[in-house]
Design an enzyme around this catalytic site. Structure first.
Site, PDB file in Angstrom:
ATOM      1  N   LYS A  79      -4.744  -5.126   1.475  1.00  0.00           N
ATOM      2  CA  LYS A  79      -4.866  -5.307   3.040  1.00  0.00           C
ATOM      3  C   LYS A  79      -4.806  -5.852   3.623  1.00  0.00           C
ATOM      4  O   LYS A  79      -5.131  -6.966   2.906  1.00  0.00           O
ATOM      5  CB  LYS A  79      -7.294  -4.350   2.786  1.00  0.00           C
ATOM      6  N   SER A 154     -11.246   3.030   6.690  1.00  0.00           N
ATOM      7  CA  SER A 154      -9.863   1.919   7.668  1.00  0.00           C
ATOM      8  C   SER A 154      -9.230   1.248   6.577  1.00  0.00           C
ATOM      9  O   SER A 154      -8.049   1.431   7.395  1.00  0.00           O
ATOM     10  CB  SER A 154     -10.190   0.425   8.085  1.00  0.00           C
ATOM     11  N   SER A 178     -15.059   2.402   5.220  1.00  0.00           N
ATOM     12  CA  SER A 178     -13.136   2.026   5.125  1.00  0.00           C
ATOM     13  C   SER A 178     -13.196   2.125   3.407  1.00  0.00           C
ATOM     14  O   SER A 178     -11.812   1.809   3.219  1.00  0.00           O
ATOM     15  CB  SER A 178     -13.307   0.475   5.541  1.00  0.00           C
TER      16      SER A 178
END
Ligand code: GLN
Length: 477
Positions: A79, A154, A178
């Site tokens: 990420k 997210s 997330s």
């Protein structure tokens, strides 16, 4: 090699049997990831040189007859809120669009030392704020299972690449759900470890007392392997825990017969939907495995969302104050004074959700309001944690939904931030308590949309959580 179905043990077997080399696998993974990306926008950028360097190291170790490490030759995506030395790390924000970090996060260092090959950085909500990945400054991610739908957020990109099959495992971050929510929406496994289990060194801060790094994968075993590699004390993060990391592979072999499974009344009350039906079916499956369901209560659940959005916005407003245009960030070209530079930089480079949270957080921390909001929220957080500690006196694990609904359509909830916040109800409580929680695929709705079952256990009992998840996976696949 068919990357969408590869697992860590299969890669290891094939490399040691010399069916293919790490370099061949790496080349194919990069080519497929780049070719597949236009449909989902899950990667923000690729790192072919870095991945190929890692592959060469693995091949050299194998040629020398040495152990190439637990993640040898595994294509990994990271990420883009986790820093990578020499490799752009943007947090999906215009603010950091050209930021090249001078160091690696501890989790990144550890996974590369274990033989992992980082093929690219994944898209996410800006600074990890969101539940749909639509807050990225570089466009939303589309869910590979249904391209007109969100992948969750997210960490939407990290879930999507594993579901799409362009990476075998990935790293995400979780502050209020997330990792679990996108794992649920994309039909993959996602783990939020105990707070402090994995070093946050090199994780760009959103809400420091809630931020976690954790793995995504297609199997429980692969997430356990990645977690074991990145977990453990790190001198560079004072909040990382000294608690020993157990051998999850051993734990996952153990029987779940007799395990007491708590079903929180507050979570199931309003859940008359296909999601509810699928979770009920999963609970029946656990019963068939010899687990004993027990109704429990988490009485402060109703206060979780309010509490979370006070704490996380307060911490975010403080953490994001460093992006002022003076140092490593975007800087506004339209400023004659220092104050204008700060103001215009932030105005031009932060998206709407970041601005909303900075303003809310500044408000709740301001003189006169600190006690009324932030301190009060911290007290309620303690009560929510206590709810879990009480429940774990009676049960070994808690089973719950991850999200009230499956992946929704792109654009469906963007105009109503409150609606978006409310969708985090089942994941936020575990984050506030800092306990380990995960999402395991629990089947699809009639429209073919994945639904995840959430498992939560006591602080540092990742082993118990993985044992239950693995037993469920074994029984259902
Ligand atoms: N959806 C939650 C939020 O927007 C959680 C985000 C996260 O876990 N990073 O804050």
């Amino acid at each position: 090699m068919h990357i969408p179905t590869l697992t860590i043990p299969e890669i290891r077997r094939a490399l040691l049997a010399k069916e293919y080399s790490a370099q061949e696998l790496c080349q194919q993974a990069l080519a497929e990831a780049e070719a597949g990306n236009p449909s989902t926008n899950a990667y923000l950028h690729f790192s072919p040189e870095r991945a190929m360097d890692a592959a060469r190291r693995v091949d050299a170790l194998i040629a020398a007859g040495a152990d190439p490490g637990p993640l040898a030759g595994v294509p990994v995506a990271v990420k883009d809120v986790i820093v990578t030395k020499g490799l752009r790390t943007t947090c999906a924000s215009r603010m950091l669009q050209n930021f090249v970090p001078p160091y690696d996060a501890t989790a990144v260092e550890r996974l590369e030392a274990a033989g992992g090959m980082i093929i690219g950085k994944t898209n996410c909500d800006e600074f990890a704020m969101g539940s749909s990945n639509e807050n990225s400054a570089f466009g939303p991610v589309r869910n590979p299972v249904a391209l007109d739908r969100v992948p969750g957020g997210s960490s939407g990109g990290s879930a999507a690449v594993v579901a799409q099959g362009t990476a075998v495992v990935s790293l995400g971050s979780d502050t209020g759900g997330s990792i679990r929510q996108p794992a649920s929406f994309c039909g993959v496994v996602g783990i939020t470890p105990t707070y402090g289990r994995v070093s946050r060194y090199g994780l760009v801060a959103f809400a420091s007392s809630l931020d976690h790094i954790g793995p995504f994968s297609r199997t429980v075993e692969d997430s356990a392997t990645l977690l074991r590699v990145i977990a453990g004390r790190d001198e560079r993060d004072a909040t990382s825990a000294l608690a020993p990391v157990s051998d999850y592979a051993v734990a996952m072999q153990q029987d779940v017969r007799g395990m007491k499974i708590g079903l929180p009344r507050e979570y199931f009350a309003g859940l008359a939907s296909e999601t509810g039906d699928l979770i009920a079916k999963a609970v029946d499956q656990l019963k068939a495995l010899g687990c004993q369901p027990v109704e429990i209560s988490l009485p402060h659940t109703d206060y979780a969302i309010g509490t979370y959005y006070i704490i996380c916005t307060a911490e975010a407003s403080s953490n994001l104050a460093r992006y002022d245009g003076a140092r490593y960030t975007y800087r506004s070209a339209n400023a004659d004074t220092l104050e204008d530079m700060y103001g215009n930089t932030r105005d031009e480079a932060f998206g709407a959700e970041c601005k909303r949270r900075i303003m809310l957080g500044t408000y709740v921390l301001s003189a006169g309001y600190y006690d009324a909001y932030y301190r009060k929220a911290q007290k309620v957080r303690t009560l929510i944690t206590q709810d879990f500690l009480n429940a774990f006196q009676q049960v070994d694990a808690i089973v719950a939904p991850v999200s009230p609904f499956p992946a929704f359509k792109l654009g469906e909830k963007m105009s109503d931030p409150l609606q978006m916040y409310l969708s985090d109800i089942y994941t936020i409580t575990g984050s506030l308590a800092g306990i380990p929680c995960m999402s395991v695929p629990a089947g699809n709705t009639s429209q073919g949309l994945p639904v995840g079952m959430q498992i939560l256990t006591r602080h540092f009992d990742e082993a118990g959580m993985l044992r239950l998840a693995r037993a469920y996976e074994r029984a259902t696949s």
